[in-house]
Scaffold this active site. Structure first.
Site: not given
Length: 278
Positions: A53, A64, A179
């Site tokens: 990724e 994040d 994911y």
């Protein structure tokens, strides 16, 4: 070639044939600057990364944690753009035609670049998939459907709060793999209990035949191995980005040996994943 016959599908089929899970590694494109980032990227497959990724730097990466936020800012300060991110992929493809690369990030830079142009350039550069964390399934016409038509996998995130009613919607146009975000929160946070991960993977498998990769909170080879016992892949991001950060001097430049130290850490993660089912 359709997305379901591309590098991602082939890699997961090969992993299944080997009887093991894969290691998915994340780095931010251009961190700490393009030359060092290219060297790390090019070395990841030999270090044991099965899929990669590559983060598209963005000014406001809200999913994040501090480590990846800081890596985005370093990359942007070094002049990284979407175009230069694709140049990194081209540089990687000059020496590796097999390892899947998934671009991960947010919709704003793609929208600014232009969806059609972005997809055409991404395919030409050798990109296999996209993870765009701020585009829900209700907005599939924006990028997901065009990506699928272009032969690019659109990988969707599922979380502990994605219930059985919501899952079919999330999975509807997902391709490549799912994911699973093993914790509710930002990247680099605490790790989920292995029993919780096993239960979640089992639930996802009841809804889809796609491989399930599990990430968020995996920091050590032992944690990667725990995930690799129950999932199709373990995803490690913040822990690798932290190794990059530790290899910078006071001015934020790469110290000698940074690339080797980062790749050495990836090797320990790969060893953990490969030994998980032995």
């Amino acid at each position: 070639m359709s997305a379901d016959q591309g590098r991602i599908a082939k890699r997961f089929a090969a992993l299944k044939a080997e009887g093991r899970a894969g290691l998915v590694t994340f780095i931010t494109a251009g961190d700490p600057e393009p030359g060092t980032s290219q060297a790390i990227l090019n070395g990841l497959p030999e270090a044991g990364a099965d899929l990669i990724e590559l983060g598209m730097p963005f000014t406001d990466p809200m999913a994040d944690g501090p480590a990846i936020q800081a890596s985005d800012l370093r990359a942007l300060a070094a002049g990284m753009t979407v175009r230069r991110t694709l140049e990194l992929v081209r540089g990687f493809r000059a020496g590796d035609a097999e390892t899947p690369i998934i671009l991960m990030g947010y919709y704003n830079p793609v929208h600014a670049y232009g969806v059609d142009r972005f997809l055409a350039d991404a395919v030409e550069a050798g990109v296999d998939g996209l993870i765009v964390v701020d585009l829900p399934p209700e907005e599939d016409e924006e990028l997901c459907i065009p990506a699928m038509k272009a032969g690019v996998n659109f990988v969707r995130l599922a979380t502990p709060t994605t219930d059985d009613r919501r899952l079919p919607t999330v999975l509807r146009n997902t391709s490549g793999f799912v994911y699973y975000v093993s914790i509710a929160g930002i990247t680099g946070a605490a790790s989920a209990a292995s029993t919780d991960v096993a239960s979640a993977v089992g639930r996802l498998k009841r809804h889809t035949d796609l491989p399930v990769a599990v990430g968020f909170g995996i920091k050590t080879p032992e944690q990667a191995a725990e995930v690799a016992r129950v999932a199709d892949a373990a995803v490690v991001g913040s822990a690798i980005v932290n190794r990059i950060t530790e290899g910078l001097d006071a001015e934020g430049r790469a110290k000698p040996g940074l690339v080797g130290e980062v790749l050495s850490f990836v090797r320990t993660l790969a060893d953990g994943v490969r030994a998980a089912r032995a």
